[in-house]
Design an enzyme around this catalytic site. Sequence first.
Site, mmCIF file in Angstrom:
data_model
loop_
_atom_site.group_PDB
_atom_site.id
_atom_site.type_symbol
_atom_site.label_atom_id
_atom_site.label_comp_id
_atom_site.label_asym_id
_atom_site.label_seq_id
_atom_site.Cartn_x
_atom_site.Cartn_y
_atom_site.Cartn_z
ATOM 1 N N ARG A 177 13.215 17.824 87.854
ATOM 2 C CA ARG A 177 14.053 18.072 89.021
ATOM 3 C C ARG A 177 15.321 17.254 88.831
ATOM 4 O O ARG A 177 15.475 16.513 87.886
ATOM 5 C CB ARG A 177 13.340 17.727 90.331
ATOM 6 C CG ARG A 177 12.315 16.584 90.344
ATOM 7 C CD ARG A 177 12.855 15.254 89.982
ATOM 8 N NE ARG A 177 13.984 14.886 90.829
ATOM 9 C CZ ARG A 177 14.854 13.959 90.535
ATOM 10 N NH1 ARG A 177 14.769 13.295 89.392
ATOM 11 N NH2 ARG A 177 15.833 13.683 91.339
ATOM 12 N N GLY A 178 16.271 17.539 89.733
ATOM 13 C CA GLY A 178 17.587 16.905 89.588
ATOM 14 C C GLY A 178 18.550 17.925 89.017
ATOM 15 O O GLY A 178 18.258 18.543 87.981
ATOM 16 N N ARG A 216 15.190 27.698 91.418
ATOM 17 C CA ARG A 216 15.502 26.903 92.619
ATOM 18 C C ARG A 216 16.929 27.282 93.026
ATOM 19 O O ARG A 216 17.803 27.431 92.169
ATOM 20 C CB ARG A 216 15.411 25.391 92.356
ATOM 21 C CG ARG A 216 13.985 24.880 92.193
ATOM 22 C CD ARG A 216 13.934 23.370 92.087
ATOM 23 N NE ARG A 216 14.089 22.713 93.384
ATOM 24 C CZ ARG A 216 14.262 21.414 93.540
ATOM 25 N NH1 ARG A 216 14.345 20.626 92.473
ATOM 26 N NH2 ARG A 216 14.379 20.873 94.738
ATOM 27 N N ASP A 232 23.864 18.296 94.486
ATOM 28 C CA ASP A 232 23.274 19.506 93.907
ATOM 29 C C ASP A 232 24.266 20.653 93.876
ATOM 30 O O ASP A 232 24.166 21.533 93.009
ATOM 31 C CB ASP A 232 22.014 19.892 94.688
ATOM 32 C CG ASP A 232 20.925 18.864 94.456
ATOM 33 O OD1 ASP A 232 20.933 17.819 95.135
ATOM 34 O OD2 ASP A 232 20.105 19.077 93.544
ATOM 35 N N GLN A 269 11.187 10.890 95.727
ATOM 36 C CA GLN A 269 11.888 10.655 94.446
ATOM 37 C C GLN A 269 12.415 9.216 94.366
ATOM 38 O O GLN A 269 12.507 8.641 93.294
ATOM 39 C CB GLN A 269 13.071 11.616 94.290
ATOM 40 C CG GLN A 269 12.702 13.074 94.087
ATOM 41 C CD GLN A 269 12.608 13.869 95.369
ATOM 42 O OE1 GLN A 269 12.252 13.304 96.413
ATOM 43 N NE2 GLN A 269 12.923 15.158 95.328
HETATM 44 C C1 LIG Z 1 21.821 14.077 89.730
HETATM 45 S S1 LIG Z 1 21.412 15.355 90.777
HETATM 46 C C2 LIG Z 1 20.040 14.722 91.593
HETATM 47 C C3 LIG Z 1 19.821 15.386 92.911
HETATM 48 O O1 LIG Z 1 18.713 16.299 92.833
HETATM 49 C C4 LIG Z 1 17.732 15.863 93.748
HETATM 50 O O2 LIG Z 1 17.015 16.909 94.313
HETATM 51 P P1 LIG Z 1 15.580 17.326 93.685
HETATM 52 O O3 LIG Z 1 14.854 16.062 93.346
HETATM 53 O O4 LIG Z 1 14.941 18.139 94.802
HETATM 54 O O5 LIG Z 1 15.912 18.174 92.474
HETATM 55 C C5 LIG Z 1 18.529 15.132 94.797
HETATM 56 O O6 LIG Z 1 19.243 16.036 95.632
HETATM 57 C C6 LIG Z 1 19.455 14.347 93.921
HETATM 58 O O7 LIG Z 1 20.567 13.795 94.516
#
Ligand SMILES: CSC[C@H]1O[C@H](OP(=O)(O)O)[C@H](O)[C@@H]1O
Length: 346
Positions: free
Chosen positions: A46-47, A89, A237, A196
Amino acid sequence: MKIKTVDFINEEMILIDQRKLPVEKVFFKTKNYKEGIFAISDMIVRGAPAIGIVGAYTVYLAAKEFENIDKNDFFYKMNLACKEISKARPTAVNLMWAVKEQKKIIKKYENQDISFICKKLLENANEIKKEDIKINKNIGNYGNELIDKNATILTHCNAGALATAGYGTAIGVIRSAHLSGKNIKVFADETRPRLQGARLTAFELVEEGIPATLISDSVAATLIRDKKIDLIVVGADRIASNGDTANKIGTYMLSEIAKKFEIPMYIAAPISTIDFDIKNGKEIIIEERDKSEITHIKGVQIAPKEIDVYNPAFDVTPAENITAIITEKGILYPPFEESISKLMKK
Ligand SMILES: CSC[C@H]1O[C@H](OP(=O)(O)O)[C@H](O)[C@@H]1O
């Protein structure tokens, strides 16, 4: 960070399973593009930048699967596969960006044989991954200019090495400040519901020896009110062309508190996170995830199954709440429409 977010060795994509960190270090390995899609949608990885990179490799895995079919069928199946991968996603634009980059490769080499196209797709995915680390270090160095030597920084979710190919965006700014010898301290929000912050950011900061305190999300407002926080830096994001920014749920709330108590709210993100096709944050699709993320923690039920749940994974912070956007090409200040278009002309 010692563990790699994503690797590609001997035709196999290797991901640290972020659902299991920090307690278990388990790797998810696949040569199958449908499993690549699953890895993104189930948040094994994720990220925003990280899912873009995995999306790029997943396009390659699809091409390899269709390598020995008729060429016309290949283009048809690849078009369907790219659509499926892009939909894994909906909010992080980096995924759609990376898939579009791979589609440009397919178009560019459409007159070559399929094996040659596959080779170019893998090269491009490797390049996107390699470039990401350079980009993050540039973001870190620009962001470090904003960090005083004894600053206390609040961050939300994980925008670290685990959200990218390495180094991180918001955590990249924190890393650069720490590595430049500044005596910074970090407060990390645990970040319900997928935690996270507690599981990934805390893991990265402890491993790096960066002084950090983990808090539940609802503590942040009191720390800001009591002047315990000098600045907030988070990832993104998707950023609209006016600067409205989608990030992990809870970011918007932090931005309102930061504005009230007049502390800087920084977004750290690569330019590939800016979506030039949308004017403002109202156009950003916000992913809603399964209710079990709220009613259960690690499979243990904590709420009645019958309860209704609303579980948006992101929210949108309006541009007027953002002090600056830190990119690999420099720091953008409001009005963001102007600063973003000036940056793109550089
Ligand atoms: C460096 S972008 C990271 C960004 O993504 C995370 O969301 P997720 O863990 O659901 O993919 C979160 O919004 C972070 O800031």
